[in-house]
Design a protein around this motif. Structure first.
Motif, mmCIF file in Angstrom:
data_model
loop_
_atom_site.group_PDB
_atom_site.id
_atom_site.type_symbol
_atom_site.label_atom_id
_atom_site.label_comp_id
_atom_site.label_asym_id
_atom_site.label_seq_id
_atom_site.Cartn_x
_atom_site.Cartn_y
_atom_site.Cartn_z
ATOM 1 N N LEU A 17 0.823 -1.207 0.000
ATOM 2 C CA LEU A 17 0.000 0.000 0.000
ATOM 3 C C LEU A 17 0.856 1.256 0.000
ATOM 4 N N LEU A 18 1.932 1.241 0.798
ATOM 5 C CA LEU A 18 2.828 2.396 0.845
ATOM 6 C C LEU A 18 3.500 2.622 -0.492
ATOM 7 N N SER A 19 3.885 1.557 -1.137
ATOM 8 C CA SER A 19 4.555 1.693 -2.426
ATOM 9 C C SER A 19 3.598 2.218 -3.486
ATOM 10 N N GLN A 20 2.309 1.948 -3.316
ATOM 11 C CA GLN A 20 1.335 2.472 -4.256
ATOM 12 C C GLN A 20 1.100 3.971 -4.047
ATOM 13 N N GLN A 21 1.275 4.444 -2.815
ATOM 14 C CA GLN A 21 0.997 5.833 -2.501
ATOM 15 C C GLN A 21 2.183 6.754 -2.758
ATOM 16 N N TRP A 22 3.389 6.311 -2.463
ATOM 17 C CA TRP A 22 4.572 7.163 -2.499
ATOM 18 C C TRP A 22 5.695 6.458 -3.252
ATOM 19 N N ASP A 23 6.559 7.259 -3.877
ATOM 20 C CA ASP A 23 7.751 6.747 -4.546
ATOM 21 C C ASP A 23 8.974 7.187 -3.761
ATOM 22 N N GLY A 24 9.913 6.284 -3.556
ATOM 23 C CA GLY A 24 11.135 6.615 -2.848
ATOM 24 C C GLY A 24 11.483 5.577 -1.809
ATOM 25 N N PRO A 25 12.671 5.726 -1.199
ATOM 26 C CA PRO A 25 13.121 4.753 -0.196
ATOM 27 C C PRO A 25 12.204 4.754 1.023
ATOM 28 N N LEU A 26 12.071 3.576 1.625
ATOM 29 C CA LEU A 26 11.238 3.436 2.815
ATOM 30 C C LEU A 26 12.071 3.678 4.061
ATOM 31 N N ASN A 27 12.503 4.928 4.248
ATOM 32 C CA ASN A 27 13.222 5.284 5.468
ATOM 33 C C ASN A 27 12.792 6.675 5.894
ATOM 34 N N LEU A 28 13.369 7.173 6.964
ATOM 35 C CA LEU A 28 12.942 8.455 7.534
ATOM 36 C C LEU A 28 13.788 9.641 7.084
ATOM 37 N N THR A 29 14.764 9.428 6.200
ATOM 38 C CA THR A 29 15.676 10.514 5.841
ATOM 39 C C THR A 29 15.653 10.867 4.366
ATOM 40 N N ASP A 30 15.555 9.898 3.482
ATOM 41 C CA ASP A 30 15.589 10.182 2.043
ATOM 42 C C ASP A 30 14.248 10.749 1.575
ATOM 43 N N PRO A 31 14.251 11.582 0.525
ATOM 44 C CA PRO A 31 13.001 12.181 0.039
ATOM 45 C C PRO A 31 12.088 11.154 -0.610
ATOM 46 N N ILE A 32 10.797 11.390 -0.500
ATOM 47 C CA ILE A 32 9.804 10.586 -1.177
ATOM 48 C C ILE A 32 8.949 11.502 -2.030
ATOM 49 N N SER A 33 8.239 10.964 -2.993
ATOM 50 C CA SER A 33 7.447 11.788 -3.905
ATOM 51 C C SER A 33 6.119 11.111 -4.182
ATOM 52 N N ARG A 34 5.207 11.916 -4.690
ATOM 53 C CA ARG A 34 3.871 11.410 -5.014
ATOM 54 C C ARG A 34 3.348 12.191 -6.209
ATOM 55 N N ASN A 35 2.775 11.486 -7.174
ATOM 56 C CA ASN A 35 2.252 12.127 -8.368
ATOM 57 C C ASN A 35 0.839 12.668 -8.172
ATOM 58 N N GLY A 36 0.082 12.076 -7.276
ATOM 59 C CA GLY A 36 -1.287 12.506 -7.065
ATOM 60 C C GLY A 36 -1.395 13.610 -6.037
ATOM 61 N N LYS A 37 -2.626 13.950 -5.680
ATOM 62 C CA LYS A 37 -2.868 14.973 -4.686
ATOM 63 C C LYS A 37 -2.560 14.447 -3.284
ATOM 64 N N VAL A 38 -2.240 15.392 -2.392
ATOM 65 C CA VAL A 38 -2.016 15.070 -0.990
ATOM 66 C C VAL A 38 -3.031 15.850 -0.164
ATOM 67 N N ASN A 39 -3.877 15.153 0.540
ATOM 68 C CA ASN A 39 -4.880 15.761 1.407
ATOM 69 C C ASN A 39 -4.481 15.523 2.859
ATOM 70 N N ILE A 40 -4.344 16.612 3.622
ATOM 71 C CA ILE A 40 -3.979 16.518 5.032
ATOM 72 C C ILE A 40 -5.141 17.044 5.857
ATOM 73 N N GLY A 41 -5.630 16.223 6.736
ATOM 74 C CA GLY A 41 -6.775 16.627 7.526
ATOM 75 C C GLY A 41 -8.080 16.347 6.797
ATOM 76 N N PRO A 42 -9.198 16.762 7.369
ATOM 77 C CA PRO A 42 -10.511 16.490 6.777
ATOM 78 C C PRO A 42 -10.803 17.415 5.612
ATOM 79 N N THR A 43 -10.144 17.187 4.479
ATOM 80 C CA THR A 43 -10.348 18.045 3.319
ATOM 81 C C THR A 43 -10.128 17.245 2.049
ATOM 82 N N ASN A 44 -10.694 17.726 0.960
ATOM 83 C CA ASN A 44 -10.504 17.099 -0.346
ATOM 84 C C ASN A 44 -10.576 18.203 -1.380
ATOM 85 N N GLY A 45 -9.449 18.751 -1.749
ATOM 86 C CA GLY A 45 -9.413 19.883 -2.653
ATOM 87 C C GLY A 45 -8.850 19.515 -4.008
#
Length: 265
Positions: A17-45
């Motif tokens: 599931l994580l690999s479907q959502q984000w691209d990049g290494p699975l650690n806490l330091t290297d950058p990750i990326s996402r092609n789709g929208k990112v919704n934080i909190g109760p919102t959908n913009g």
């Protein structure tokens, strides 16, 4: 054995599931990326990043020099675009101008300016970073300057360096007695012209009008100066009317004398 298998399946599912959502290494330091929208909190913009709640940009550590660690937002282009060079940004950033990052700053606040990636923002703020400044100390606004937090700025909200060009300025008058039409009241005492001449000869300026030295040292208040100039124009009008009355009276006496001379012949 069943529990171990279940845990293994859950771990595989979460990684999948994580690999479907984000691209990049699975650690806490290297950058990750996402092609789709990112919704934080109760919102959908419709934006790439949508936040349903407060968004805070803050220092990573306390007592840091203003500069790369100071929170900021960039607006601009990574590549050449029109007459803008690569990495051409406009920045909104909170800055302190502390000399050592520890003492209280004199001009902390929010700055809006063209980005200067190669310049150091620690220490004093460069002139290029003073396009727009909102003071953290008192909420005052500076355009082209951040020198607004001293006693000479008391009673003012907006400070602009290098001038203002506009089509219209409207100044509110608080009360009717703030205007100069009281000059035309019958009980207004106009200074006699002889006394006015003496004052000008002695002082070198009109009564109530600031001297050149005072204007240079203190500046002038446009509203007060316009009211004062109106007062002087109205006084000049009274002097003119007074002089015209004297002229008319003199002309009447001359006509009377001429009639007496003509009748006596």
């Amino acid at each position: 054995m069943k529990k171990i298998a279940l845990l293994a399946i859950c771990a595989m599912f979460s990684n999948s599931l994580l690999s479907q959502q984000w691209d990049g290494p699975l650690n806490l330091t290297d950058p990750i990326s996402r092609n789709g929208k990112v919704n934080i909190g109760p919102t959908n913009g419709n934006s790439l990043v949508n936040v349903g709640g407060h968004l805070r940009l803050a220092y990573f550590q306390e007592n840091l020099f203003a500069g790369s660690d100071s929170p900021r937002l960039y607006f601009g282009y990574k590549s050449v675009r029109g007459n803008l060079s690569a990495d051409s940004f406009f920045t909104i950033q909170y800055l302190n101008d502390d000399q050592n990052g520890m003492t209280p700053s004199t001009n902390p606040g929010l700055y809006i300016f063209p980005s200067f990636e190669s310049g150091s923002l620690a220490g004093t703020i460069e002139d290029g970073h003073k396009i727009f400044y909102a003071s953290y100390i008192n909420g005052k606004i500076g355009m082209g300057t951040n020198a607004i937090n001293n006693s000479s700025g008391d009673g003012y909200r907006l400070f602009v360096k290098d001038g203002i060009k506009t089509e219209k300025v409207k100044v509110e008058i608080a009360a009717s007695n703030g205007w100069a039409d009281y000059v035309f009241q019958e009980d207004y005492k106009l200074m006699p012209l002889k006394d006015l001449q003496t004052y000008i000869t002695d002082k070198g300026h009109l009564p109530e009008v600031p001297t050149t030295e005072e204007a240079i040292a203190n500046g002038i208040e446009l509203k007060e100066m316009n009211i004062l100039l109106l007062k002087k124009v109205e006084e000049l009008t009274l002097y003119t009317l007074q002089q015209q009355k004297n002229i008319d009276e003199q002309n009447a006496r001359i006509e009377m004398l001429e009639k007496k001379v003509n009748t006596s012949k």
